[in-house]
Design a protein around this motif. Sequence first.
Motif, PDB file in Angstrom:
ATOM      1  N   ARG A 228     -27.758   7.112 -41.361  1.00 21.34           N
ATOM      2  CA  ARG A 228     -27.025   7.559 -40.083  1.00 21.34           C
ATOM      3  C   ARG A 228     -25.590   7.608 -40.197  1.00 21.34           C
ATOM      4  O   ARG A 228     -25.095   6.382 -40.587  1.00 21.34           O
ATOM      5  CB  ARG A 228     -27.560   6.219 -39.245  1.00 21.34           C
ATOM      6  N   TYR A 229     -24.874   8.519 -40.126  1.00 21.66           N
ATOM      7  CA  TYR A 229     -23.207   8.872 -40.537  1.00 21.66           C
ATOM      8  C   TYR A 229     -22.718   8.260 -39.066  1.00 21.66           C
ATOM      9  O   TYR A 229     -22.844   8.715 -38.218  1.00 21.66           O
ATOM     10  CB  TYR A 229     -22.995  10.102 -41.089  1.00 21.66           C
ATOM     11  N   LYS A 230     -21.573   7.700 -39.472  1.00 18.88           N
ATOM     12  CA  LYS A 230     -20.707   7.119 -38.469  1.00 18.88           C
ATOM     13  C   LYS A 230     -19.360   8.164 -38.316  1.00 18.88           C
ATOM     14  O   LYS A 230     -18.476   8.263 -37.376  1.00 18.88           O
ATOM     15  CB  LYS A 230     -20.469   5.860 -38.351  1.00 18.88           C
ATOM     16  N   LYS A 231     -18.969   8.691 -39.609  1.00 18.34           N
ATOM     17  CA  LYS A 231     -17.438   9.211 -39.754  1.00 18.34           C
ATOM     18  C   LYS A 231     -17.613  10.264 -40.966  1.00 18.34           C
ATOM     19  O   LYS A 231     -18.420  10.114 -41.826  1.00 18.34           O
ATOM     20  CB  LYS A 231     -16.447   8.073 -39.934  1.00 18.34           C
ATOM     21  N   ALA A 232     -16.904  11.100 -40.829  1.00 12.49           N
ATOM     22  CA  ALA A 232     -16.724  12.603 -41.683  1.00 12.49           C
ATOM     23  C   ALA A 232     -15.156  12.606 -41.535  1.00 12.49           C
ATOM     24  O   ALA A 232     -14.393  12.535 -40.546  1.00 12.49           O
ATOM     25  CB  ALA A 232     -17.466  13.453 -41.474  1.00 12.49           C
ATOM     26  N   GLY A 233     -14.571  13.312 -42.553  1.00  6.50           N
ATOM     27  CA  GLY A 233     -13.360  13.824 -42.518  1.00  6.50           C
ATOM     28  C   GLY A 233     -13.008  14.904 -43.658  1.00  6.50           C
ATOM     29  O   GLY A 233     -13.648  14.835 -44.497  1.00  6.50           O
ATOM     30  N   VAL A 234     -11.775  15.279 -43.737  1.00  7.88           N
ATOM     31  CA  VAL A 234     -11.344  16.428 -44.744  1.00  7.88           C
ATOM     32  C   VAL A 234      -9.806  15.924 -45.011  1.00  7.88           C
ATOM     33  O   VAL A 234      -9.174  15.476 -43.954  1.00  7.88           O
ATOM     34  CB  VAL A 234     -11.353  17.643 -44.385  1.00  7.88           C
ATOM     35  N   MET A 235      -9.437  16.303 -46.239  1.00  7.05           N
ATOM     36  CA  MET A 235      -7.889  16.298 -46.563  1.00  7.05           C
ATOM     37  C   MET A 235      -7.594  17.573 -47.207  1.00  7.05           C
ATOM     38  O   MET A 235      -8.218  17.853 -48.306  1.00  7.05           O
ATOM     39  CB  MET A 235      -7.966  15.108 -47.625  1.00  7.05           C
ATOM     40  N   LEU A 236      -6.626  18.185 -46.968  1.00  4.85           N
ATOM     41  CA  LEU A 236      -6.136  19.030 -47.504  1.00  4.85           C
ATOM     42  C   LEU A 236      -5.045  18.646 -48.604  1.00  4.85           C
ATOM     43  O   LEU A 236      -4.045  17.988 -48.309  1.00  4.85           O
ATOM     44  CB  LEU A 236      -5.123  20.104 -46.572  1.00  4.85           C
ATOM     45  N   LEU A 237      -5.429  18.948 -49.756  1.00  2.00           N
ATOM     46  CA  LEU A 237      -4.571  18.607 -50.916  1.00  2.00           C
ATOM     47  C   LEU A 237      -3.839  19.693 -51.703  1.00  2.00           C
ATOM     48  O   LEU A 237      -4.184  21.015 -51.483  1.00  2.00           O
ATOM     49  CB  LEU A 237      -5.462  17.938 -52.051  1.00  2.00           C
ATOM     50  N   ASP A 238      -2.970  19.513 -52.664  1.00  2.00           N
ATOM     51  CA  ASP A 238      -2.288  20.327 -53.615  1.00  2.00           C
ATOM     52  C   ASP A 238      -1.545  21.472 -52.599  1.00  2.00           C
ATOM     53  O   ASP A 238      -1.484  22.717 -52.940  1.00  2.00           O
ATOM     54  CB  ASP A 238      -3.066  20.956 -54.667  1.00  2.00           C
ATOM     55  N   LEU A 239      -0.621  20.895 -51.617  1.00  2.00           N
ATOM     56  CA  LEU A 239      -0.116  21.851 -50.797  1.00  2.00           C
ATOM     57  C   LEU A 239       1.085  22.241 -51.503  1.00  2.00           C
ATOM     58  O   LEU A 239       1.808  21.552 -52.141  1.00  2.00           O
ATOM     59  CB  LEU A 239       0.135  21.033 -49.475  1.00  2.00           C
ATOM     60  N   SER A 240       1.650  23.673 -51.272  1.00  3.47           N
ATOM     61  CA  SER A 240       2.654  24.327 -51.589  1.00  3.47           C
ATOM     62  C   SER A 240       3.290  25.210 -50.652  1.00  3.47           C
ATOM     63  O   SER A 240       2.572  25.803 -49.720  1.00  3.47           O
ATOM     64  CB  SER A 240       2.307  24.912 -52.844  1.00  3.47           C
ATOM     65  N   PRO A 241       4.545  25.480 -50.849  1.00  2.50           N
ATOM     66  CA  PRO A 241       5.112  26.536 -49.769  1.00  2.50           C
ATOM     67  C   PRO A 241       4.628  27.893 -49.772  1.00  2.50           C
ATOM     68  O   PRO A 241       4.224  28.294 -51.026  1.00  2.50           O
ATOM     69  CB  PRO A 241       6.698  26.481 -49.711  1.00  2.50           C
ATOM     70  N   LYS A 242       4.066  28.615 -48.825  1.00  2.97           N
ATOM     71  CA  LYS A 242       3.769  30.072 -48.756  1.00  2.97           C
ATOM     72  C   LYS A 242       4.707  30.912 -49.812  1.00  2.97           C
ATOM     73  O   LYS A 242       4.384  31.666 -50.427  1.00  2.97           O
ATOM     74  CB  LYS A 242       3.854  30.454 -47.623  1.00  2.97           C
ATOM     75  N   SER A 243       6.050  30.486 -49.547  1.00  3.66           N
ATOM     76  CA  SER A 243       7.060  31.382 -50.457  1.00  3.66           C
ATOM     77  C   SER A 243       7.037  31.257 -51.775  1.00  3.66           C
ATOM     78  O   SER A 243       7.612  32.247 -52.585  1.00  3.66           O
ATOM     79  CB  SER A 243       8.431  30.810 -49.951  1.00  3.66           C
ATOM     80  N   VAL A 244       6.399  30.219 -52.501  1.00  6.45           N
ATOM     81  CA  VAL A 244       6.224  30.050 -54.044  1.00  6.45           C
ATOM     82  C   VAL A 244       4.694  30.154 -54.053  1.00  6.45           C
ATOM     83  O   VAL A 244       4.404  29.712 -55.339  1.00  6.45           O
ATOM     84  CB  VAL A 244       6.774  28.709 -54.431  1.00  6.45           C
ATOM     85  N   LEU A 245       3.969  31.011 -53.472  1.00  8.11           N
ATOM     86  CA  LEU A 245       2.776  31.013 -53.943  1.00  8.11           C
ATOM     87  C   LEU A 245       2.559  31.973 -55.385  1.00  8.11           C
ATOM     88  O   LEU A 245       3.124  33.037 -55.350  1.00  8.11           O
ATOM     89  CB  LEU A 245       1.753  31.979 -52.752  1.00  8.11           C
ATOM     90  N   GLN A 246       1.847  31.198 -56.264  1.00  9.50           N
ATOM     91  CA  GLN A 246       1.687  31.949 -57.568  1.00  9.50           C
ATOM     92  C   GLN A 246       0.083  32.513 -57.465  1.00  9.50           C
ATOM     93  O   GLN A 246      -0.710  32.247 -56.908  1.00  9.50           O
ATOM     94  CB  GLN A 246       1.594  31.159 -58.677  1.00  9.50           C
TER      95      GLN A 246
END
Length: 199
Positions: free
Chosen positions: A114-132
């Motif tokens: 029986r789950y009470k909580k869930a979540g997400v984290m977005l990691l390794d963020l970088s600016p769109k302008s320096v997308l490799q």
Amino acid sequence: MQRDWGLSCLALEEVAPPRKEIISSKSFGAMVTSIDELGQAVTSYVTRASEKLRSQDSMCGAVHVFIQTNKFKQMDLQYSNGLTVPLIVPTDDSRVLAGAALHGLERIFIEGLRYKKAGVMLLDLSPKSVLQGVLFDEARPREPGVKVMAALDALNARFGRDSVTLASAGLAPRWALRSGNKTPCYTTKWDELPIANAR
């Protein structure tokens, strides 16, 4: 005699710096036992987080998804786990990020709890302008996805949050926190301020 201490005035930042990571997580209004309902919640949280990601013109390189049972219900079996799913190419597309999060959810989900909580984290963020680019990855056109996300954000800004969302978020989810239990937003919404009538 006036001394020059070499001090200069620093302007206050008018815009907050981009976040290093973005988290979206909530406790459920009702206990959740199925992976379908957990998937709806995770998709909803990814949608919210990716909106913030796009608003700061960033891309995400990895998605972390986590779930946990209610630690205050000692009679229930306890479980808490999370998994980070790296992306081959950084993106801000809600559909790609939701797919990665749901893949991670399938890996950590255990039936019968029986789950009470869930979540997400977005990691390794970088600016769109320096997308490799990626050396061995075939170049894919981003333009269609960019237009879809721009349209989705515009519609939600015009007609209200979640007016348009991903299908995997479900309709009228049972797990969502019931609005009757929500504390009024006295500090952020004018229409929820208490009204005093003078006689």
